[in-house]
Design a protein around this motif. Structure first.
Motif, short mmCIF file in Angstrom:
data_model
loop_
_atom_site.label_atom_id
_atom_site.label_comp_id
_atom_site.label_asym_id
_atom_site.label_seq_id
_atom_site.Cartn_x
_atom_site.Cartn_y
_atom_site.Cartn_z
N ALA A 173 3.56 1.21 1.10
CA ALA A 173 3.49 2.39 1.96
C ALA A 173 2.71 3.51 1.29
O ALA A 173 2.02 4.29 1.95
N ALA A 174 2.80 3.57 -0.05
CA ALA A 174 2.10 4.64 -0.77
C ALA A 174 0.61 4.34 -0.92
O ALA A 174 -0.21 5.25 -0.94
N GLU A 175 0.25 3.08 -1.06
CA GLU A 175 -1.14 2.76 -1.43
C GLU A 175 -1.99 2.21 -0.31
O GLU A 175 -3.20 2.24 -0.40
N GLU A 223 5.64 0.76 -2.63
CA GLU A 223 4.31 0.71 -3.23
C GLU A 223 3.24 0.51 -2.15
O GLU A 223 2.19 1.14 -2.17
#
Lengths: 416, 302
Positions: free
Chosen positions: B26-28, B24
């Motif tokens: 790394a994605a955001e 989460e």
């Protein structure tokens, strides 16, 4: 060994801290240095007895004011299970904290004082448990020692609570008479209440069946992150990482990707420890598909004949968590599964009085700790289920775009 | 097939949750970094981060806030592990910051508190927006109330009364320029869970976690190693004892415990039976006051 998450609701007056202290103490999860530090503080404050709430109330303001202001997480284990307690304060001004604690709970314990029976607060707690769809509810009738271990008192509270809970659609209710202070019916059955034939509280916590609480029917895999190693050995590897939100996925299954609607098959379900045959909630896995389809974060993998709604008009029960109120016309950021959107508050249908359950359809706003039914319009479609069907694909949070604070929690009632 | 099979063990549950948190972030968030101390919790975090992005390498560097008060075993371990994973290592050095005048040595010689400005300076320099830390809620009562995604303002400060509610598995990682999020993937792990995981995953940890003979002296009821950072005072005779470390922090402040546990299995047995928390048993830094940790966290500590 598996894991049970439970939330406790109640105030110091109901004996909640004593109950938690008892569970931790009897399972040897309280350590000597923690107990010594609590004893020291209690003594300095001039308490007449060691105040076990000091074990959980960790912040300076809480210790000074003798209140709990936030959710505290506590851990203990027995040889059968590991437990995570979300300890939430009981008063109405902390409704948002109880909602937060209940959102991840498999079970909730609501405490009542046997001398007082059901009070407004018990109704509110039971309602929040049902609103958040906590699968198991335990009513702990505490302080039985102060009503002479009376079967009659217990049964009258049990009866009153059960008929109230029936209206709320609580799936599984267990009522246990206890004395947290003396340890009756906490770890083992109490000799003081031979008329009670049910399990002790800890026995129930250890044995309650939770495996079937998760949705194993509707395949839901929100794509969280695309994995593409930029290495020479794995030039063609492309896979979709995420945490399963529902159903059981297997290699070879035909799946559909939303919102695009393309269908393909699962080539393999990968983990760092090697491929697995099947995946279910709440496993974090990586899925490889047979065909190359354009998929990104926020997309959802499901089955062609069992899809969530692809919807921009969302009806939801919203618990408001900020001091500035929610009003129709407001724009908010929304996070649902791994998807982010903006949402417009189209309408406030009613505000619920969490004590009487009365619906006030003249309400014009939701204030801090209010719960109400709201209609939203989102900028991009959500891939959503009703919250009662799936807590993970039916829940969302609302974020203030200016302050970035989390200001609301929503449970979808319908999406179209 | 029975429905019973669809139930994760407690370690699988905790692992799945932590992996979700890593992904989460790394994605955001744009520039995450993993804080690595060489302690067992950060070693477990490295394994979880490795798993979360497999077969791709973890998409962020590792940072060590180096107090200069290190156990040599721990530094060796850090360098070996970082080389194995092929990740970048950023070192924020406290001795260097003392030399530059950013911070001044405290009278008691402890570098615990002065780590904070060094950490914050490095965050600013590298423009990190998310910092993974190995803190667990069972460690300490202020931590028991901290979120998994713990928001820090542009001074790196934690405001315990102003935390973002966390519901389901939805985390709010939105920040303005200059602000950051401390992320604690091990929030729901206990000391015993960490050791069970080390056992199951066969993870190597620095040798000082296992029982060994060491020259020690007693202070405030705790056993300190006689080393260059921590010398016995008058009336503190040294002796050789069989000890191990339950936590690894600043070598001038971290005490050892008497132990015969020289294998993972024995360590697990020992922890299951102990009646003292790991910080209570071994950390001089937490003994300052009831709210020592809360106060340090408000200043921007880990």
């Amino acid at each position: 060994m598996d894991l049970l998450r439970f939330a406790t609701a109640g105030s110091v007056d109901d004996g909640k801290s004593t109950l938690i202290g008892r569970l931790l103490f009897d399972s040897k999860a309280i350590f000597t240095d923690q107990l010594e530090s609590v004893e020291r503080t209690s003594q300095q404050r001039g308490d007449e007895y060691t105040d076990l709430s000091l074990l959980t109330d960790g912040l300076r303001a809480e210790r000074e004011q003798g209140i709990t202001i936030d959710v505290a997480y506590r851990y203990f284990a027995t040889p059968r299970r590991k437990f995570i307690i979300a300890d939430t304060p009981g008063h109405i001004q902390y409704t948002r904290n109880m909602v937060t604690g209940a959102s991840t709970a498999d079970l909730a314990i609501v405490l009542v004082d046997a001398r007082k029976g059901m009070v407004e607060q018990s109704r509110r707690h039971a309602f929040i448990v049902s609103l958040l769809r906590v699968p198991h509810l335990v009513l702990a009738v505490n302080k039985m020692d102060l009503v002479d271990w009376s079967q009659e008192v217990f049964e009258s509270i049990e009866h009153e609570f059960s008929s109230f809970a029936a209206k709320l659609d609580v799936p599984d209710l267990t009522v246990v008479p206890i004395s947290a202070l003396h340890g009756d019916n906490i770890v083992s059955r109490s000799p003081n209440m031979p008329w009670y034939e049910g399990p002790s509280l800890l026995h129930h916590l250890e044995h309650v069946h939770i495996a079937s609480d998760r949705n194993l029917v509707d395949v839901r895999f929100p794509v969280q992150y695309v994995i593409r190693p930029q290495s020479l050995q794995r030039t063609d590897y492309r896979a979709y990482a995420g945490q399963v939100a529902g159903g059981v996925l297997k290699a070879g299954d035909e799946v559909m990707v939303l919102p695009s609607g393309f269908t393909t098959r699962i080539a393999s379900i990968d983990t760092a420890d090697g491929p697995v045959g099947e995946a279910f909630a709440p496993m974090s896995v990586t899925i490889r598909l047979e065909d190359e389809i354009d998929i990104s974060r926020g997309d959802m993998i499901c089955r062609p004949h069992n899809q969530p709604a692809v919807a921009q008009d969302i009806d939801a029960m919203v618990c408001w968590m900020a001091e500035t109120p929610l009003v129709p016309g407001q724009k908010l950021a929304l996070k649902h599964t791994t998807r982010s959107a903006r949402a417009l508050v189209k309408e406030l249908q009613y505000r619920l009085d969490v004590n009487s359950l009365h619906r006030d359809d003249t309400a014009t706003q939701l204030g801090l700790n209010d719960i109400g039914r709201v209609r939203l319009r989102t900028t991009v479609p959500l891939l959503a289920d009703e919250y009662r069907r799936n807590r993970l694909t039916g829940g969302f949070i609302l974020i203030d775009e200016a302050t970035n604070r989390t200001v609301g929690a929503g449970m979808i009632t319908s999406a179209s | 097939m029975t429905i019973h099979e669809y139930q994760l063990s407690q370690l699988d549950y905790l692992e799945a949750e932590a992996v979700h948190v890593f992904r989460e972030v790394a994605a955001e968030l744009e520039r995450p970094v993993l804080l690595f101390s060489g302690g067992k919790d950060s070693i477990v975090m490295l394994r979880l981060a490795e798993k979360a992005f497999w077969p791709a390498p973890m998409p962020f560097p590792v940072m060590h806030v180096d107090t200069g008060h290190n156990f040599p075993e721990v530094l060796e371990f850090r360098d070996r592990r970082v080389a194995e994973l092929g990740v970048n290592l950023v070192v924020a050095s406290v001795p260097d910051a003392i030399e530059r005048g950013l911070v001044a040595e405290e009278p008691n010689g402890s570098r615990n508190r002065i780590q904070t400005p060094v950490l914050l300076e490095a965050v600013e320099k590298h423009r990190f927006t998310a910092l993974f830390g190995g803190a667990r809620r069972d460690e300490e009562k202020a931590r028991a109330k901290e979120r998994v995604f713990s928001f820090r303002d542009d001074f790196g400060q934690w405001d315990p009364k102003n935390q973002r509610p966390e519901l389901w598995n939805l985390y709010n990682g939105r920040i303005h320029l200059g602000e950051s999020i401390r992320v604690f993937p091990l929030s729901n792990w206990t000391e015993l869970d960490v050791w069970h995981y080390i056992q199951r995953e066969e993870i190597a940890v620095p040798s000082i976690y296992y029982a060994h003979d060491r020259e020690v002296f007693e202070r405030d009821g705790m056993l300190f190693a006689d080393n260059e950072f921590c010398r016995p005072r008058e009336g503190e005779p040294t002796f050789v004892a069989k000890v191990r470390y339950r936590t690894v922090g600043d070598a001038s402040l971290t005490a050892a415990v008497r132990s015969d546990a020289d294998t993972v299995e024995k360590v697990i047995e020992e922890i299951a039976a102990t009646r003292l928390t790991e910080r209570g048993a071994t950390r001089g830094d937490d003994r300052v006051s009831e709210a020592a940790m809360e106060d340090r966290k408000k200043e921007g500590y880990f």
